[in-house]
Design an enzyme around this catalytic site. Sequence first.
Site, short mmCIF file in Angstrom:
data_model
loop_
_atom_site.label_atom_id
_atom_site.label_comp_id
_atom_site.label_asym_id
_atom_site.label_seq_id
_atom_site.Cartn_x
_atom_site.Cartn_y
_atom_site.Cartn_z
N LYS A 1 -29.05 9.52 43.18
CA LYS A 1 -30.15 9.40 44.38
C LYS A 1 -29.19 9.75 45.56
O LYS A 1 -29.88 10.24 46.68
CB LYS A 1 -30.66 8.46 44.24
CG LYS A 1 -31.80 8.49 43.24
CD LYS A 1 -33.01 7.38 43.60
CE LYS A 1 -34.10 7.52 42.61
NZ LYS A 1 -33.82 7.20 41.26
N SER B 1 -27.60 11.15 34.85
CA SER B 1 -28.15 10.99 36.15
C SER B 1 -27.58 9.65 36.68
O SER B 1 -27.39 9.48 37.84
CB SER B 1 -29.62 10.93 36.47
OG SER B 1 -30.50 10.01 35.27
N GLU C 1 -40.69 4.31 50.74
CA GLU C 1 -41.04 3.33 49.92
C GLU C 1 -40.28 3.34 48.68
O GLU C 1 -39.51 4.12 48.36
CB GLU C 1 -42.52 3.61 49.53
CG GLU C 1 -42.55 4.78 48.26
CD GLU C 1 -42.37 6.17 48.99
OE1 GLU C 1 -42.48 6.39 50.05
OE2 GLU C 1 -41.93 6.88 48.03
C1 LIG Z 1 -34.59 7.69 40.06
C2 LIG Z 1 -33.82 7.91 38.89
C3 LIG Z 1 -34.04 8.99 38.06
C4 LIG Z 1 -35.32 9.70 38.08
O1 LIG Z 1 -35.63 10.72 39.36
P1 LIG Z 1 -35.49 12.23 39.54
O2 LIG Z 1 -36.13 12.34 40.79
O3 LIG Z 1 -36.50 12.66 38.26
O4 LIG Z 1 -33.98 12.60 39.13
C5 LIG Z 1 -33.51 9.59 36.99
N1 LIG Z 1 -32.23 8.71 36.76
C6 LIG Z 1 -31.76 7.66 37.37
C7 LIG Z 1 -30.43 7.27 36.92
C8 LIG Z 1 -32.33 7.31 38.62
O5 LIG Z 1 -32.32 6.37 39.34
#
Ligand SMILES: *Cc1c(COP(=O)(O)O)cnc(C)c1O
Length: 405
Positions: free
Chosen positions: A101, A388, A123
């Site tokens: 993010k 992610s 938000e």
């Molecule tokens: C917020 C988040 C997601 C989901 O958000 P996307 O916009 O779909 O990428 C996925 N993995 C992690 C670790 C997150 O913090």
Amino acid sequence: MNHNGIEFDTYFKNYPDADGYFGKYGGAYISEDLKRAMAEITEAYFTICKSSKFISELRRIRKDFQGRPTPVSHLERLSNKLGNVQLYVKREDLNHTGAHKLNHCMGEALLAKYMGKKKVIAETGAGQHGVALATAAAYFGLECDIYMGSVDIKKQAPNVARMKILGANVVEVTHGLATLKEAVDAAFDAYTKEYKDAIYCIGSVLGPHPFPMMVRDFQSVVGIEAREQFIGMTGELPDAVVACVGGGSNAMGMFSGFLNDPVDIYGVEPLGRGTALGDHAASLTYGSEGIMHGFNSIMLKDENGEPAPVYSVASGLDYPSSGPEHAFLHDCGRVKYDVVDDEETIDAFFTLSRLEGIIPAIESSHAVAYGMKLAQKMKRGSILICLSGRGDKDMDYIIEKYGIR
Ligand SMILES: *Cc1c(COP(=O)(O)O)cnc(C)c1O
């Protein structure tokens, strides 16, 4: 490369179009005031993203502050356990603050600075976007107002504490159900009043134009790095690329590096407890076309056509829609969207931790679970998974709900 009539050689020139459409999806379904504010952001973005000063500053920040490039790791023990397919992960868990993010939050906050704004507004539901944006605001010396429902404030105490330590102002939203939906409305209201001095920072490839495009562009560093690293490690492209899809930002970042390659691309949605409405958040798999939060996409609706209640074991994936570009890639078939349920996800969470020494976020565990299933189906070849984020934020929940497996 041409896929079902879409030319992917020139894809990024043509999608989105000048009004922010990916085919019929996207656009900006908002009040005239907000349209003016979005037009200002769009114009600034198109000017600034071509400026060498902006590009080199963002590059420097990614290297010196975020710790990029994040590595690609070969999952040797997991691959051996599953058969012959070689699994790799792009390590966004090692990006500063522990997830992807920050890639778009640093971009959005740098844009705010170039536009002469004093404040960023957003938000947050689970608090992950709020923490990433509060981090970016602290770095650039911007004020930061994060709107959050009182129910979520109670549930997400550690992230609320992080935001406050980072100097953000957490604005409690008490009306209605006091969760994410009310927080979105309150943040939009505040932005409508404050847009001369503030910029609204959306947390995924969602919302009105230009955000789906801008967030994708800021996240594309994930796919660009991963493609180069993977070719450097193996001499070839992966056969498949996998990422989890909530709003869809980590997936769009990863996929954008491979859309024009002969690579199968899979977006993984949370099936949660099952296929009944309210038990999952698999919007692209089970949803239909509709407008919410300022954009047209594929969404899960209740009997009145309103955004349906959704559920996922991963709080970062429980959103009743996904970004318009995913809806477009879904319909044209370039990306295949599929689901894994909570049980498969938690199994992947423990498997990756035990076999590879990487504790993944529960969101990312969805992608790992799908990659593991795909490896058994494919028999040979290679799969690159977008990891992610890291699982530190999920420890208490996992221990309480599942214990140690
Ligand atoms: C917020 C988040 C997601 C989901 O958000 P996307 O916009 O779909 O990428 C996925 N993995 C992690 C670790 C997150 O913090």
